[in-house]
Enzyme design. Structure first.
Site, mmCIF file in Angstrom:
data_model
loop_
_atom_site.group_PDB
_atom_site.id
_atom_site.type_symbol
_atom_site.label_atom_id
_atom_site.label_comp_id
_atom_site.label_asym_id
_atom_site.label_seq_id
_atom_site.Cartn_x
_atom_site.Cartn_y
_atom_site.Cartn_z
ATOM 1 N N GLY A 160 0.834 -1.191 0.000
ATOM 2 C CA GLY A 160 0.000 0.000 0.000
ATOM 3 C C GLY A 160 0.869 1.241 0.000
ATOM 4 N N CYS A 161 0.384 2.309 -0.613
ATOM 5 C CA CYS A 161 1.198 3.522 -0.756
ATOM 6 C C CYS A 161 1.487 4.174 0.598
ATOM 7 C CB CYS A 161 0.531 4.506 -1.699
ATOM 8 S SG CYS A 161 -1.185 4.915 -1.285
ATOM 9 N N ASN A 162 0.473 4.291 1.461
ATOM 10 C CA ASN A 162 0.710 4.839 2.791
ATOM 11 C C ASN A 162 1.680 3.968 3.579
ATOM 12 O OD1 ASN A 162 -1.229 7.028 2.607
ATOM 13 N ND2 ASN A 162 -2.824 5.475 2.784
ATOM 14 N N VAL A 163 1.527 2.677 3.401
ATOM 15 C CA VAL A 163 2.378 1.720 4.112
ATOM 16 C C VAL A 163 3.836 1.919 3.730
ATOM 17 C CG1 VAL A 163 2.812 -0.722 4.523
ATOM 18 C CG2 VAL A 163 0.474 0.070 4.139
#
Length: 358
Positions: A160-163
């Site tokens: 995931g991008c936030n991750v």
């Protein structure tokens, strides 16, 4: 004489932001050719009507998304909504073809089926090799184990991008033991492309311009268990995180500010050394000079993550700030980077490191 082999790649969900970004990057990759470009509602329509910036593909037509259309390629990239890629991946598996599959959705990222059910509300589709080459494992100071796993992989789950932003910010401190993982706080500023391309009222320009909007507040965001999973991989026995993303009026980018308690007896010099050691020589993750802070503008269009770390002595906390382009290093670039490793190509092939400014 060494024969040059071109790899054929199909992209499922190519009309969306993530799929379109994968296509953009692959158009500049010297070792691949783009095969089928599939869509759901947009099947049968011209690519140029939905991705007008990709002039090389403008006259092509989106195919319907099916295992039959995707079959016969060397690589398949799934850029589908969460919950949609698991069934399609199973159909590809049943065909028995030797194909490398990269899932840009969430379906195969989590190791714990219970965590998947708790945050996604459906049955878990299974766990694939995790597509973050820079992920530190416990006891590592430089990321090597994850790259070895990717080099042997035929199924890859893109993070995931936030991750990605939070993990790259905090993992060096966890792996080196200079921060405590039981009181982590992360607040993110996110560009609107991370919310997808579907037309929704709160995503209209009249709603978004001039406004910052928090979402998935209070421990409800689906990326939380994935962040915890990554920090445990880096050596944390347990992870407690307060995670708050905020949509801000920009198309691309994530600026992640993540803090954690300074471990007892650790001085500021040891903190910076942990990040310097972790990212020394990394092609895409760069620790900025002391005092220079990351900006999302500096990463636009590039597969780079810019990181800074500081010690707030009065609060007894380590502060990290990480900037990425959510569509490149946060999604499509991670897919291509992982693909390169899985195919035995140089990891940086086809991936830009220079941003677009202003």
């Amino acid at each position: 004489m060494v024969m040059h082999v071109t790899v054929s790649i199909a992209i499922a969900g190519a009309s969306g932001y993530a799929g379109g970004e994968v296509a953009r990057l692959l158009l500049g990759h010297p070792d691949v050719t783009l095969g089928a470009l599939t869509a759901h509602a947009n099947a049968g329509q011209r690519v140029g009507a939905h991705l007008p910036h990709l002039r090389a593909l403008a006259d092509r037509t989106f195919d319907p998304t099916s295992a039959e259309v995707l079959a016969g390629h060397d690589v398949v990239v799934l850029a589908l909504p969460h919950g949609a890629s698991g069934a399609l991946a199973a159909e590809l598996e049943a065909r028995g073809e030797d194909v490398l599959v990269l899932d840009c959705g969430a379906d195969h990222r989590l190791v714990d089926p219970a965590a998947w059910r708790a945050f996604y509300g459906s049955e878990h589709a299974g766990t694939w090799t995790y597509g973050l080459p820079e992920l530190l494992h416990a006891g590592e100071h430089v990321a090597t184990a994850q790259r070895a796993e990717l080099a042997a992989a035929r199924r890859v789950a893109v993070p995931g991008c936030n991750v990605t932003a939070v993990t790259l910010g905090l993992a060096p401190g966890i792996a080196a033991g200079v921060v405590e993982p039981t009181d982590v706080v992360a607040v993110l500023a996110n560009g609107y492309s991370g919310a997808g391309k579907a037309a929704k009222t709160h995503l209209l320009a009249s709603e978004a311009l001039g406004s910052a909007v928090p979402y998935a507040v209070g421990g409800t965001h689906r990326h939380i268990p994935e962040i915890q999973q990554n920090l445990r991989a880096a050596g944390a026995a347990d992870v407690t995180i307060s995670f708050t993303p905020t949509l801000v009026p920009m198309a691309r980018g994530i600026l992640a500010t993540a803090t954690a308690r300074l471990a007892p007896g650790v001085d500021a010099a040891a903190v910076r050394q942990a990040w310097e050691r972790a990212y020394d020589g990394e092609p895409f993750v760069h620790l900025l000079p002391d005092g220079q802070w990351p900006t999302t503008a500096a990463t636009l269009g590039a597969n780079t993550a810019l990181v800074q770390v500081a010690v707030d002595a009065a609060a007894g906390r380590v502060v990290t700030v990480t900037a990425i382009d959510n569509l490149v290093k946060g999604t499509a670039g991670a897919a291509v980077q992982s693909m390169n490793l899985a195919l035995g190509l140089p990891e940086h092939t086809g991936l830009p490191t220079e941003g677009v400014a202003p």
